[in-house]
Structures are given as structure tokens and as C-alpha cells.
Scaffold this motif. Structure first.
Motif, mmCIF file in Angstrom:
data_model
loop_
_atom_site.group_PDB
_atom_site.id
_atom_site.type_symbol
_atom_site.label_atom_id
_atom_site.label_comp_id
_atom_site.label_asym_id
_atom_site.label_seq_id
_atom_site.Cartn_x
_atom_site.Cartn_y
_atom_site.Cartn_z
ATOM 1 N N LEU A 1 0.954 -1.203 0.061
ATOM 2 C CA LEU A 1 0.058 0.104 0.252
ATOM 3 C C LEU A 1 0.797 1.291 -0.111
ATOM 4 C CD1 LEU A 1 -2.797 -1.201 2.586
ATOM 5 C CD2 LEU A 1 -2.886 -0.402 -0.031
ATOM 6 N N LEU A 2 1.948 1.284 0.653
ATOM 7 C CA LEU A 2 2.919 2.277 0.919
ATOM 8 C C LEU A 2 3.548 2.746 -0.480
ATOM 9 C CD1 LEU A 2 4.440 1.957 4.469
ATOM 10 C CD2 LEU A 2 2.673 3.754 3.698
ATOM 11 N N CYS B 1 2.475 1.693 -3.451
ATOM 12 C CA CYS B 1 1.386 2.302 -4.496
ATOM 13 C C CYS B 1 0.933 3.828 -4.200
ATOM 14 C CB CYS B 1 -0.062 1.390 -4.324
ATOM 15 S SG CYS B 1 0.071 -0.350 -4.917
ATOM 16 N N THR B 2 0.915 4.178 -2.907
ATOM 17 C CA THR B 2 0.581 5.758 -2.815
ATOM 18 C C THR B 2 2.038 6.375 -3.130
ATOM 19 O OG1 THR B 2 1.289 5.434 -0.324
ATOM 20 C CG2 THR B 2 -0.932 5.198 -1.019
ATOM 21 N N ALA B 3 3.187 5.787 -2.926
ATOM 22 C CA ALA B 3 4.655 6.519 -3.457
ATOM 23 C C ALA B 3 4.490 6.739 -4.784
ATOM 24 C CB ALA B 3 5.649 5.653 -2.852
ATOM 25 N N TRP B 4 4.076 5.610 -5.723
ATOM 26 C CA TRP B 4 3.946 5.648 -7.047
ATOM 27 C C TRP B 4 2.975 6.631 -7.655
ATOM 28 C CZ3 TRP B 4 6.764 4.497 -11.031
ATOM 29 C CH2 TRP B 4 6.109 4.400 -12.472
ATOM 30 N N LEU B 5 1.762 6.878 -6.923
ATOM 31 C CA LEU B 5 0.683 7.581 -7.249
ATOM 32 C C LEU B 5 1.386 9.139 -6.963
ATOM 33 C CD1 LEU B 5 -2.572 5.963 -6.004
ATOM 34 C CD2 LEU B 5 -1.817 6.110 -8.260
ATOM 35 N N GLY B 6 2.157 9.371 -6.118
ATOM 36 C CA GLY B 6 2.548 10.598 -5.616
ATOM 37 C C GLY B 6 3.761 11.043 -6.824
ATOM 38 N N CYS C 1 3.711 9.949 -9.772
ATOM 39 C CA CYS C 1 3.035 10.145 -11.157
ATOM 40 C C CYS C 1 2.278 11.606 -10.797
ATOM 41 C CB CYS C 1 1.797 9.129 -11.524
ATOM 42 S SG CYS C 1 2.410 7.447 -11.808
ATOM 43 N N ASN D 1 1.718 4.227 -17.088
ATOM 44 C CA ASN D 1 1.462 3.139 -15.983
ATOM 45 C C ASN D 1 0.888 1.916 -16.896
ATOM 46 O OD1 ASN D 1 1.455 4.054 -13.272
ATOM 47 N ND2 ASN D 1 -0.095 5.727 -13.686
#
Length: 135
Positions: A51-52, A54-59, A61, A86
Motif C-alpha cells: 500500500l505504501l 502504491c501511494t508513493a507511485w501515485l505521488g 505520477c 502506467n
């Protein structure tokens, strides 16, 4: 040596073997419980780490999209580039996963077991007497 003495020694040996076997089984039981608890913790840690990540990847992006917008690109084009990136990464991972899927079927073990069965059948055929012909 008297027979009674030999019988007593043998009985004591059997009792000692039983005691040692119980101790080994108890140790195995305790270690299996500990391994199960460790596996559960590892799975929980892995889920939180996923989860961390994933949120880092979204950040990342989002930061890339903002950077492109600040450099004069349109927001829609920047978002489209992020989506395409992605999709490309996801497709690459799916292809890598697909190439690993054949190892899930234990191909070498199945081949080895298959050849073992064939060897066993051939051995049985050689050992069995020939069928009786018509008399």
C-alpha cells in the motif's frame, strides 16, 4: 545376561525412544506454530508495504504531471502520458508474470514422475510371465 534383565533393558529402550519421539514431535509442533505466526506477520507487513509503495507511485505520477504542467504542457496531455506510462509498466509486468506461470505446474517434477511411471510399467511387464496362449 538373564532374560529378565534383557527384557527390562529392551522395555527401557522402548520407553526412551517414545519419550524422545514425543519431545521431537512437540518441538516440531511449537516450531510450526511459530512459523505460522511469522508467516502471518510477513503477509501483513507485505500488504502494508504494498500500500505504501502504491501511494508513493501515485505521488510520483502526480508530481510528474504537475512538473509537465508547470513546464507549459496541458494538464490533459500530462495526465495522458502518466496513464500511458502506467499501462506500459503494467503490461510489462503482466508479460513477465505470464512467462513465470509455466513454472507453477512443476514441469520437471511431472516429467520425472512420468518417466518413473513408464519405467515402473516396463519393469512390471518384464517381470510378469507371458500370457498363456490358446491351448
Amino acid at each position: 545376561m538373564k532374560p529378565d534383565s534383557l527384557k527390562g533393558t529392551f522395555s527401557q529402550l522402548l520407553a526412551d525412544v517414545r519419550t524422545a519421539a514425543r519431545a521431537q514431535l512437540r518441538l516440531l509442533d511449537l516450531e510450526a506454530q511459530r512459523a505460522g505466526q511469522a508467516l502471518a506477520l510477513m503477509l501483513a507487513y507485505g500488504m502494508v508495504a504494498g500500500l505504501l509503495l502504491c501511494t508513493a507511485w501515485l505521488g510520483l505520477c502526480a508530481a510528474a504531471v504537475l512538473w509537465l504542467v508547470e513546464r507549459g504542457s496541458s494538464a490533459s496531455l500530462a495526465l495522458l502520458l502518466a496513464v500511458l506510462l502506467n499501462l506500459l509498466v503494467g503490461a510489462g509486468l503482466l508479460l513477465a508474470m505470464r512467462s513465470q506461470a509455466r513454472t507453477l505446474a512443476f514441469p520437471a517434477t511431472r516429467q520425472n514422475l512420468g518417466s518413473g511411471v513408464l519405467l515402473f510399467l516396463a519393469w512390471r511387464k518384464l517381470r510378469s510371465p507371458p500370457p498363456a496362449g490358446p491351448s
